[in-house]
Motif scaffolding. Structure first.
Motif, PDB file in Angstrom:
ATOM      1  N   ASN A  55       0.829  -1.200   0.000  1.00 33.92           N
ATOM      2  CA  ASN A  55       0.000   0.000   0.000  1.00 33.92           C
ATOM      3  C   ASN A  55       0.867   1.255   0.000  1.00 33.92           C
ATOM      4  OD1 ASN A  55      -2.591   1.333   0.154  1.00 33.92           O
ATOM      5  ND2 ASN A  55      -2.006   1.882   2.237  1.00 33.92           N
ATOM      6  N   ASP A  56       1.911   1.251   0.820  1.00 30.88           N
ATOM      7  CA  ASP A  56       2.830   2.399   0.865  1.00 30.88           C
ATOM      8  C   ASP A  56       3.686   2.495  -0.400  1.00 30.88           C
ATOM      9  OD1 ASP A  56       1.884   3.103   3.363  1.00 30.88           O
ATOM     10  OD2 ASP A  56       3.459   2.022   4.434  1.00 30.88           O
ATOM     11  N   LEU A  57       4.070   1.352  -0.953  1.00 31.79           N
ATOM     12  CA  LEU A  57       4.970   1.310  -2.107  1.00 31.79           C
ATOM     13  C   LEU A  57       4.308   1.797  -3.397  1.00 31.79           C
ATOM     14  CD1 LEU A  57       7.758   0.397  -3.174  1.00 31.79           C
ATOM     15  CD2 LEU A  57       6.740  -1.859  -3.563  1.00 31.79           C
ATOM     16  N   PHE A  58       3.027   1.488  -3.565  1.00 32.95           N
ATOM     17  CA  PHE A  58       2.367   1.748  -4.846  1.00 32.95           C
ATOM     18  C   PHE A  58       1.364   2.896  -4.805  1.00 32.95           C
ATOM     19  CE2 PHE A  58       3.770  -2.671  -5.647  1.00 32.95           C
ATOM     20  CZ  PHE A  58       4.549  -2.398  -6.763  1.00 32.95           C
ATOM     21  N   ARG A  59       1.753   4.004  -4.239  1.00 29.73           N
ATOM     22  CA  ARG A  59       0.906   5.202  -4.323  1.00 29.73           C
ATOM     23  C   ARG A  59       0.998   5.798  -5.731  1.00 29.73           C
ATOM     24  NH1 ARG A  59      -0.955   6.555   0.623  1.00 29.73           N
ATOM     25  NH2 ARG A  59       0.175   5.732   2.395  1.00 29.73           N
ATOM     26  N   LYS A  60       2.180   5.723  -6.326  1.00 28.83           N
ATOM     27  CA  LYS A  60       2.431   6.195  -7.687  1.00 28.83           C
ATOM     28  C   LYS A  60       3.354   5.214  -8.386  1.00 28.83           C
ATOM     29  CE  LYS A  60       1.815  10.987  -6.573  1.00 28.83           C
ATOM     30  NZ  LYS A  60       2.086  12.345  -6.879  1.00 28.83           N
ATOM     31  N   ILE A  61       3.250   5.183  -9.712  1.00 22.22           N
ATOM     32  CA  ILE A  61       4.107   4.312 -10.512  1.00 22.22           C
ATOM     33  C   ILE A  61       4.747   5.164 -11.609  1.00 22.22           C
ATOM     34  CG2 ILE A  61       4.213   2.298 -12.018  1.00 22.22           C
ATOM     35  CD1 ILE A  61       1.670   1.307 -10.563  1.00 22.22           C
ATOM     36  N   ALA A  62       6.073   5.123 -11.686  1.00 20.76           N
ATOM     37  CA  ALA A  62       6.802   5.877 -12.712  1.00 20.76           C
ATOM     38  C   ALA A  62       7.163   4.937 -13.859  1.00 20.76           C
ATOM     39  CB  ALA A  62       8.056   6.488 -12.118  1.00 20.76           C
ATOM     40  N   LEU A  63       6.848   5.382 -15.099  1.00 23.23           N
ATOM     41  CA  LEU A  63       7.210   4.600 -16.272  1.00 23.23           C
ATOM     42  C   LEU A  63       7.378   5.523 -17.464  1.00 23.23           C
ATOM     43  CD1 LEU A  63       4.341   3.069 -18.174  1.00 23.23           C
ATOM     44  CD2 LEU A  63       3.809   4.003 -15.959  1.00 23.23           C
ATOM     45  N   ASP A  64       8.354   5.220 -18.285  1.00 26.16           N
ATOM     46  CA  ASP A  64       8.606   5.977 -19.513  1.00 26.16           C
ATOM     47  C   ASP A  64       8.627   7.489 -19.293  1.00 26.16           C
ATOM     48  OD1 ASP A  64       8.652   3.534 -20.810  1.00 26.16           O
ATOM     49  OD2 ASP A  64       6.568   3.648 -21.449  1.00 26.16           O
ATOM     50  N   GLY A  65       9.195   7.940 -18.195  1.00 20.26           N
ATOM     51  CA  GLY A  65       9.274   9.366 -17.912  1.00 20.26           C
ATOM     52  C   GLY A  65       7.980   9.979 -17.402  1.00 20.26           C
ATOM     53  N   LEU A  66       6.971   9.169 -17.157  1.00 22.42           N
ATOM     54  CA  LEU A  66       5.682   9.647 -16.650  1.00 22.42           C
ATOM     55  C   LEU A  66       5.429   9.083 -15.264  1.00 22.42           C
ATOM     56  CD1 LEU A  66       3.586   8.853 -19.844  1.00 22.42           C
ATOM     57  CD2 LEU A  66       4.527  11.072 -19.213  1.00 22.42           C
ATOM     58  N   THR A  67       4.538   9.722 -14.529  1.00 23.88           N
ATOM     59  CA  THR A  67       4.118   9.204 -13.230  1.00 23.88           C
ATOM     60  C   THR A  67       2.615   9.002 -13.258  1.00 23.88           C
ATOM     61  OG1 THR A  67       5.903  10.370 -12.113  1.00 23.88           O
ATOM     62  CG2 THR A  67       4.075   9.640 -10.748  1.00 23.88           C
ATOM     63  N   VAL A  68       2.182   7.785 -12.934  1.00 24.96           N
ATOM     64  CA  VAL A  68       0.759   7.445 -12.898  1.00 24.96           C
ATOM     65  C   VAL A  68       0.347   7.308 -11.441  1.00 24.96           C
ATOM     66  CG1 VAL A  68      -0.979   5.732 -13.555  1.00 24.96           C
ATOM     67  CG2 VAL A  68       0.916   6.238 -15.107  1.00 24.96           C
ATOM     68  N   SER A  69      -0.691   8.030 -11.042  1.00 25.03           N
ATOM     69  CA  SER A  69      -1.221   7.911  -9.685  1.00 25.03           C
ATOM     70  C   SER A  69      -2.147   6.708  -9.607  1.00 25.03           C
ATOM     71  CB  SER A  69      -1.993   9.169  -9.294  1.00 25.03           C
ATOM     72  OG  SER A  69      -1.121  10.261  -9.227  1.00 25.03           O
ATOM     73  N   VAL A  70      -2.019   5.962  -8.536  1.00 20.63           N
ATOM     74  CA  VAL A  70      -2.890   4.803  -8.322  1.00 20.63           C
ATOM     75  C   VAL A  70      -4.116   5.313  -7.573  1.00 20.63           C
ATOM     76  CG1 VAL A  70      -3.069   2.497  -7.310  1.00 20.63           C
ATOM     77  CG2 VAL A  70      -0.882   3.295  -8.233  1.00 20.63           C
ATOM     78  N   ILE A  71      -5.292   5.226  -8.206  1.00 17.51           N
ATOM     79  CA  ILE A  71      -6.488   5.817  -7.604  1.00 17.51           C
ATOM     80  C   ILE A  71      -7.070   4.967  -6.488  1.00 17.51           C
ATOM     81  CG2 ILE A  71      -7.113   7.205  -9.596  1.00 17.51           C
ATOM     82  CD1 ILE A  71      -9.181   5.044 -10.296  1.00 17.51           C
ATOM     83  N   GLU A  72      -6.863   3.666  -6.574  1.00 18.18           N
ATOM     84  CA  GLU A  72      -7.399   2.793  -5.522  1.00 18.18           C
ATOM     85  C   GLU A  72      -6.479   1.600  -5.342  1.00 18.18           C
ATOM     86  OE1 GLU A  72     -11.366   0.105  -4.591  1.00 18.18           O
ATOM     87  OE2 GLU A  72     -11.534   1.754  -6.007  1.00 18.18           O
ATOM     88  N   ARG A  73      -6.243   1.250  -4.107  1.00 19.33           N
ATOM     89  CA  ARG A  73      -5.466   0.069  -3.746  1.00 19.33           C
ATOM     90  C   ARG A  73      -6.334  -0.757  -2.814  1.00 19.33           C
ATOM     91  NH1 ARG A  73      -2.679   4.562  -3.375  1.00 19.33           N
ATOM     92  NH2 ARG A  73      -2.818   4.699  -1.132  1.00 19.33           N
ATOM     93  N   ARG A  74      -6.445  -2.036  -3.089  1.00 25.18           N
ATOM     94  CA  ARG A  74      -7.256  -2.913  -2.246  1.00 25.18           C
ATOM     95  C   ARG A  74      -6.644  -4.300  -2.255  1.00 25.18           C
ATOM     96  NH1 ARG A  74     -10.430  -5.284  -6.368  1.00 25.18           N
ATOM     97  NH2 ARG A  74     -10.308  -3.999  -8.233  1.00 25.18           N
ATOM     98  N   PHE A  75      -7.035  -5.101  -1.283  1.00 19.67           N
ATOM     99  CA  PHE A  75      -6.482  -6.455  -1.255  1.00 19.67           C
ATOM    100  C   PHE A  75      -7.513  -7.447  -0.742  1.00 19.67           C
ATOM    101  CE2 PHE A  75      -5.686  -5.163   3.099  1.00 19.67           C
ATOM    102  CZ  PHE A  75      -5.824  -6.335   3.837  1.00 19.67           C
TER     103      PHE A  75
END
Length: 139
Positions: free
Chosen positions: A81-101
């Protein structure tokens, strides 16, 4: 784009958990725990215009612990949950809108729901505009 996203998640996991095996594909035999499986689930692509798409994607990060206990799975869910708040790829940053398990058969399924817009390159050939002759006065 989907493979870049999957590779970015794998890279982030490798950096944070160097002693865990990470699988991007199914393993027929020889599974080594603790490990992660990364699965890109089918998502929606919505055409907003000729040059923009909205993509809604879910990534399932599956975790198999050595101990196979709920406590270890919940502990890992907190870390992910702490690790995947945002994901960086190809010079962009994607925000993760929802995390669940959820935990099914002693396997943690940690879901990352992504919703982002992709700007497409314009590959269409356009005709040049013709010269406009305008002889009227502007009032």
């Amino acid at each position: 784009m989907m493979l870049s996203l999957r590779d970015a998640i794998i890279s982030k996991l490798k950096t944070t958990f160097p002693d865990h095996k990470i699988y991007g594909e199914k393993v027929e035999q020889g599974l080594k725990k603790p490990c992660f499986f990364i699965t890109v689930l089918p998502g929606d692509v919505i055409e907003l215009s000729k040059s923009m798409q909205q993509r809604e994607i879910t990534i399932d990060v599956q975790y198999l612990s050595e101990e196979e206990t709920n406590a270890k799975n919940i502990e890992m869910a907190d870390l992910l949950n702490d690790l995947f708040r945002k994901i960086a790829l190809d010079g962009l940053t994607v925000s993760v809108i929802e995390r669940r398990f959820e935990i099914v058969d002693d396997i943690l399924h940690f879901f990352l729901d992504l919703d982002f817009i992709v700007m497409l390159s314009d590959t269409e050939q356009h005709e040049l505009m013709q010269e406009i002759i305008h002889n009227k006065e502007v009032l």
